[in-house]
Design a protein around this motif. Structure first.
Motif, PDB file in Angstrom:
ATOM      1  N   LYS A  60     -93.117 -46.008 -56.126  1.00  0.00           N
ATOM      2  CA  LYS A  60     -91.979 -45.115 -56.332  1.00  0.00           C
ATOM      3  C   LYS A  60     -90.996 -45.715 -57.345  1.00  0.00           C
ATOM      4  N   GLN A  61     -90.753 -47.013 -57.247  1.00  0.00           N
ATOM      5  CA  GLN A  61     -89.855 -47.666 -58.199  1.00  0.00           C
ATOM      6  C   GLN A  61     -90.413 -47.630 -59.615  1.00  0.00           C
ATOM      7  N   ASN A  64     -89.620 -44.250 -61.013  1.00  0.00           N
ATOM      8  CA  ASN A  64     -88.220 -43.854 -60.910  1.00  0.00           C
ATOM      9  C   ASN A  64     -87.684 -43.432 -62.282  1.00  0.00           C
ATOM     10  N   TYR A 153     -86.617 -37.783 -54.714  1.00  0.00           N
ATOM     11  CA  TYR A 153     -85.556 -38.770 -54.906  1.00  0.00           C
ATOM     12  C   TYR A 153     -84.364 -38.352 -54.067  1.00  0.00           C
TER      13      TYR A 153
END
Length: 167
Positions: A60-61, A64, A153
């Motif tokens: 996920k990072q 981002n 998010y």
């Protein structure tokens, strides 16, 4: 003949007894607060969600987009009063982002039965609004979730309802 003095006349005995009483009183207060107030949010499928937590967070990072998200709520919110929650989302350079699937979630840390969610309506480029009403006084955790394809998010905010609150 010497007269025996009572132990209660000694400042050392009084100080020790006072410390023990304060210790037990504070422990009873902490036990009461721990039982009376649930300290956090718990999800039903915590084990399944946590199995690959680190791997999922790293993925996920890496994806981002670096969006700048903010939740705007009134400073004073009364119980049962409808208020407008505003949410803005911009990209890294400040351009508004428009996406489908923006949702306002309200979590009651002490009672999960009071949790609710409201779909937010787009009122302009990168601007969303939802009318919400909180049924109980106290602390609430708000979370606005925006979807970008498969990814989601979130941005959080702590809210005080029916009390003087300093965010």
């Amino acid at each position: 003949m010497t007269e025996k003095k009572s132990a209660w006349q000694s400042p050392w005995v009084i100080a020790w007894v006072a410390m023990v009483v304060i210790f037990f009183t504070m422990n009873m207060i902490m036990i009461y607060l721990a039982i009376d107030n649930n300290p956090g949010l718990v999800v039903d499928d915590f084990y399944e969600r946590g199995e690959d937590y680190e791997e999922n967070m790293l993925k996920k990072q890496a994806r981002n987009p670096g969006w700048i998200m903010s939740i705007d709520m009134p400073r004073k919110i009364d119980v049962g009063q409808s208020v407008v929650c505003r949410f803005t989302v911009k990209d890294k350079v400040g351009n508004p982002i428009s996406r489908d699937g923006v949702t306002f979630y309200a979590y009651r840390p002490s009672d999960a039965k009071q949790d609710f969610s409201v779909a937010m309506n787009q009122v302009g480029p990168g601007e969303y609004e939802a009318e919400v009403s909180f049924p109980l006084k106290g602390a609430w955790d708000a979370l606005v979730s925006i979807k970008n394809g498969e990814d989601e998010y979130n941005t959080p905010k702590r809210i005080g309802v029916g009390i003087d609150w300093i965010p």
